[in-house]
Enzyme design. Sequence first.
Site, PDB file in Angstrom:
ATOM      1  N   ASP A   1       5.983   2.098   6.730  1.00 53.10           N
ATOM      2  CA  ASP A   1       4.713   1.386   6.575  1.00 53.10           C
ATOM      3  C   ASP A   1       3.883   2.138   5.540  1.00 53.10           C
ATOM      4  O   ASP A   1       3.282   3.152   5.883  1.00 53.10           O
ATOM      5  CB  ASP A   1       4.015   1.318   7.934  1.00 53.10           C
ATOM      6  CG  ASP A   1       2.642   0.662   7.874  1.00 53.10           C
ATOM      7  OD1 ASP A   1       2.259   0.174   6.800  1.00 53.10           O
ATOM      8  OD2 ASP A   1       1.954   0.658   8.908  1.00 53.10           O
TER       9      ASP A   1
ATOM     10  N   ASP B   1       3.964  -6.126   3.522  1.00 55.65           N
ATOM     11  CA  ASP B   1       3.708  -5.028   4.456  1.00 55.65           C
ATOM     12  C   ASP B   1       4.677  -5.184   5.634  1.00 55.65           C
ATOM     13  O   ASP B   1       5.472  -6.116   5.665  1.00 55.65           O
ATOM     14  CB  ASP B   1       2.236  -5.080   4.925  1.00 55.65           C
ATOM     15  CG  ASP B   1       1.692  -3.711   5.314  1.00 55.65           C
ATOM     16  OD1 ASP B   1       2.488  -2.857   5.747  1.00 55.65           O
ATOM     17  OD2 ASP B   1       0.472  -3.503   5.202  1.00 55.65           O
TER      18      ASP B   1
ATOM     19  N   GLU C   1      -5.171   1.802   2.520  1.00 55.03           N
ATOM     20  CA  GLU C   1      -5.087   0.625   3.380  1.00 55.03           C
ATOM     21  C   GLU C   1      -5.283   1.014   4.836  1.00 55.03           C
ATOM     22  O   GLU C   1      -5.942   0.321   5.600  1.00 55.03           O
ATOM     23  CB  GLU C   1      -3.731  -0.065   3.187  1.00 55.03           C
ATOM     24  CG  GLU C   1      -3.639  -1.458   3.826  1.00 55.03           C
ATOM     25  CD  GLU C   1      -3.069  -1.464   5.245  1.00 55.03           C
ATOM     26  OE1 GLU C   1      -3.008  -2.528   5.858  1.00 55.03           O
ATOM     27  OE2 GLU C   1      -2.691  -0.375   5.758  1.00 55.03           O
ATOM     28  N   GLU C   2      -4.701   2.143   5.226  1.00 56.97           N
ATOM     29  CA  GLU C   2      -4.692   2.529   6.647  1.00 56.97           C
ATOM     30  C   GLU C   2      -6.084   2.904   7.157  1.00 56.97           C
ATOM     31  O   GLU C   2      -6.291   3.040   8.356  1.00 56.97           O
ATOM     32  CB  GLU C   2      -3.724   3.698   6.873  1.00 56.97           C
ATOM     33  CG  GLU C   2      -2.262   3.392   6.566  1.00 56.97           C
ATOM     34  CD  GLU C   2      -1.616   2.444   7.572  1.00 56.97           C
ATOM     35  OE1 GLU C   2      -2.294   1.977   8.502  1.00 56.97           O
ATOM     36  OE2 GLU C   2      -0.421   2.155   7.392  1.00 56.97           O
TER      37      GLU C   2
ATOM     38  N   HIS D   1       0.814  -1.212   0.000  1.00 56.46           N
ATOM     39  CA  HIS D   1       0.000   0.000   0.000  1.00 56.46           C
ATOM     40  C   HIS D   1       0.848   1.262   0.000  1.00 56.46           C
ATOM     41  O   HIS D   1       1.908   1.320   0.621  1.00 56.46           O
ATOM     42  CB  HIS D   1      -1.033  -0.005   1.132  1.00 56.46           C
ATOM     43  CG  HIS D   1      -0.500   0.066   2.520  1.00 56.46           C
ATOM     44  ND1 HIS D   1      -0.285   1.257   3.170  1.00 56.46           N
ATOM     45  CD2 HIS D   1      -0.168  -0.909   3.400  1.00 56.46           C
ATOM     46  CE1 HIS D   1       0.157   1.007   4.397  1.00 56.46           C
ATOM     47  NE2 HIS D   1       0.244  -0.292   4.563  1.00 56.46           N
TER      48      HIS D   1
ATOM     49  N   HIS E   1       3.726   2.824  13.152  1.00 55.40           N
ATOM     50  CA  HIS E   1       2.802   3.957  13.276  1.00 55.40           C
ATOM     51  C   HIS E   1       3.336   5.033  14.232  1.00 55.40           C
ATOM     52  O   HIS E   1       2.566   5.689  14.920  1.00 55.40           O
ATOM     53  CB  HIS E   1       1.397   3.505  13.695  1.00 55.40           C
ATOM     54  CG  HIS E   1       0.635   2.894  12.554  1.00 55.40           C
ATOM     55  ND1 HIS E   1      -0.732   2.884  12.489  1.00 55.40           N
ATOM     56  CD2 HIS E   1       1.051   2.297  11.420  1.00 55.40           C
ATOM     57  CE1 HIS E   1      -1.120   2.290  11.379  1.00 55.40           C
ATOM     58  NE2 HIS E   1      -0.047   1.921  10.715  1.00 55.40           N
TER      59      HIS E   1
END
Lengths: 368, 358, 334
Positions: free
Chosen positions: C166, C219, C196-197, C62, C306
């Site tokens: 990410d 990922d 995606e998130e 992503h 994150h």
Amino acid sequence: MTPLTTALLRRLSEAAGGPGNEGAVRDLIARALHPHVDALHIDAMGNLTAIKRGRGEGDLRVALTAHMDEVALFITEIDSNGLLHVAASGGVNARTLAGKGVLVGPEQLPGVIGWPPPHLQRHNNDESKRVPKIEDLVIDIGAADKEAAAARVKIGQQALFATRFGFLGRDQAVAEEAPLPQKGRIKGKAFDDRLGCAAAMALLMGPALPCDLHAIFTVQEEVGVRGALAAAEMLAVDLLLVLEGTVCDDLPGPVDEPRFPTTRLGDGPALTQRDGSYVVQAAVLQHLLRTAAAHGIPYQFKHPNAGGTDASGFGRYRATPTGILSTPCRYIHGPVAVAELGDFHALIQLLRAVLADEAALARLVGRS
Amino acid sequence: MPLLSFLRTLSTAHGPTGGEGAVAEIAAQLLAPLCDEVTIDPLFNVIGRKQGQGPEPRPQLMLMAHLDEVYALVAAVEGPFLRLTQTHADYRLLVGQEVIVLGRRPLAGVIGDRPPHLMAAEERQRMPRLHDLVVDLGRDAAEVAAWVSPGDVVLVDRPFVELQGRRVTGKALDNRAGVSVMLATLQHLQDQPHACDLLAVASVGEELNLLGAHTASFRLRPDLAIVLDVTFAEQPGADKDKTFPLGGGPVLGIGPNLHPRLGEALAATAARLELAHGLEPLPANSGTDAWAVQVAAGGRPTALISLPIRNMHSPVEVADLADLEGAARWLAAFIPEVDAAFLAGLAYQLPTFDEAPA
Amino acid sequence: MQELVRELSTVFGPPGAEDAVRERIAHHVTPYADAVTIDAMGNLYALKRGDGSGRRIMLAAHMDEIGVIVTQVEEDGMLRFSGLGTLGRKMLLGQRVRFGNGAVGVISHNGGVKAEIVENETPDWPKWFIDMGVQGAAALPVGIGDVAVFDRPFVSLGRRALGGFDDRIGCAILVQLLRTLPASPHDLLFTFTVQEEVGVRGARVAAFGQDPEIGIAVDVTPAGDTPKQLTPAAVKLGHGPAIKIADAQMIAHPRLRRALIAAAQREGIPFQPEVLTFGSTDAAAIQAARAGVISGAVSVPCRYVHTTSEMIDFGDVEHAVALLTAFLTAEVDW
């Protein structure tokens, strides 16, 4: 001049249509649209689609969609005292329930949601501050016992607020069969999303537009965009416009707690940039903004990231360019909502302006 | 084969979510003599087809019951011991429980607890947390490392047992009870004509993400569907509002997830059979395969028949065979009523109009 | 490879605004692909055809990254915001955010100096704001609905690196694969997904539209090798790519999982099994597309996922490329 009458909006607001039980709303919409459209059909979930052919040369197809259902109470049990126990079908605001009137089942039996008198409540603990749990509330239809209640009500039927549609802040009476006034506050239940349904109907009941216009009136949005999900795979349009009655919390809050209204009543239709479940494509949003500016139509942005709509359901399988336009409504998911007719009419005006310009639409969706 | 034998065979089979291959083979073998054709799809959904006798196009009726059972996974190997993660069961029931670890080969293990003598008073008052639990395989670290890796499945090791009367207990009655009813229904239909084509699906992935229900609906695109699953039976500590008497008959779901007229037709059949049954109000998500089946691939009228069991998601689920047999009789009586006219009658209809269209 | 990761990891791309990332990736993949296409949602596809004997395999990484969106503008010019993707509020204080037009601001919360320095609690979302350093709302270079990313420069630590990985690390792995892959029997659809998130939305329409037979997401996965982890997690930084067994939303198909493990063992590539109790990847959406797709994931272990300083190990990245190469150049035997 709008083709919508006050009587039609009243009937839409007052019709009973909890999730999975939208038949009365669907019939009402279908009857009203029948003389104005080329085709009507219903899918396996109960979604209603109305099609009005364009007068243009092109084969551009635009869909409007609005959901027919409203949040409801769902009868789960009839107890030995003839009281009805309920659960929420959709996000009913539990703080609003106690002491309200409801209409139960297809017979629209009147009932009330009871609550013990203050004399009997304990004030010395947190109990009195606690939001009542929906499971603890009962609907009293006046039946003496279980047998008497069960003769009129069945488990699985729905109870909806017994709220009548009307105008707020208006002294003169409004003629029911006359066109809906251009301005003024209206009150009623189920504005989320009967106002969306009404906006789509206004377009279909008006003069033909250049493009083919599909209007999809969906079921079960309030329990997880279920109708849209079922319809999504077959959706084959160039542009989808989702019409909503959306949250508006523009009342002042406590001094020490700043409030950030999601929308404001009277500032025009609310355009969604993105909400909790869908990102509107920049090109679609820009097209709506440009069109509004070109026609001097007011608009506001809805507070980003809040809530969700059928756009997420319709977007599940196919990447259809999609816009989301809403009429702000205060107090939705409770017994009575309030909206501004000016916002509602401006939304219809914006839709009509967008749909009237076939060349610009074709450029937007890459079909020119 | 009696329903009891179906349930016994299926209950003791291994079929965690995402690892349904073994139980799928068993279900396929049980389905084979009852269907015209049985296949296992790439995700291990088992699909049996039984052609109807009605004129074409015949309605395609899907019966669905999920195959998978709740499980835990090995989170880490710590010397000779295993730590656990991701369980959909109530992990507190695992304390003192015998288990089977599906490593490179199946290994028996025990989940024990510290002796209470050594616990402080406060510790005795609360349950351990999931990551406090340890699986003891009774092997040394080298052997455990050779056989077990993180991500391996841990299932409870529980026999299937007949209790007093017609009640039985075992693991995975959720939802091998539903699969057994599906098999028993097909058995009834061996010598009974039916107009519609039957698609009997034992589905995967229900306990995690309804994967099988969603994908099988896309693969088969049935016209209507009846899902079989379990529901809560009355028992101490369970809210009476949400439970049904064990032995009081199968339960018909009602709510937006389910088609009202299909439910009414099933209720009418039950009334004709004088079959006792409960009514389960489901205001939104039914928590079963029906939630995916109703809207996948264009959507379809969907019904849900549930079998009350006690102690759901525990190693000692309890069912009453009378409820299961009742459900099979009910379906076997109902299915012959499903023909093209019946299907047409389920469709939502436009109202009658006063004026002609434009 | 480090250069490619440095380049891709610093491009602006919050969910729903991945355009700059897509442009950079399209630039890299176009010379190597048989066809490059973009769908209406913004997913980018680079197709590399096989010899006709293999399967149709979707590889997905992503393009979007965590970010914030402006929800309100105060009269004094402070911006209220909400998160795009899952954000821990603890990490926000003092972080810089960068908007698409280059404007930079800093995040703080209500309460002033004392609260910033000594408060133990993590304030609720409505109490946070972005200070763009302007006097009054009229001077703001951004407004409601504008999106920003966290300022996450790439910092090399030698074998390891800090940055926003990410899932640009997955994007870089797919680009590198496409550039270096020897002949494969399979039709390979390198898919760079959006959103995606915020709920694997891009992958869902990508898989429905392309209808692959096999799907593999590439990922990051949180590493469990920092002090006093609350839950046991086996994946360690530098011990090889992780082959997904299960996460909160999916269980990898056992056949694919076994084939990936067999490929690693055949080539002597280190790998680790992955069980994640929270979160998921594009593979969860691909698996449930249409009648079902045999799906799994290869993950790069990553510490501090994150946050503004995600840490990865380039040994894991290179082994991920090697693992996928080994799998994709072999026949699929089911």
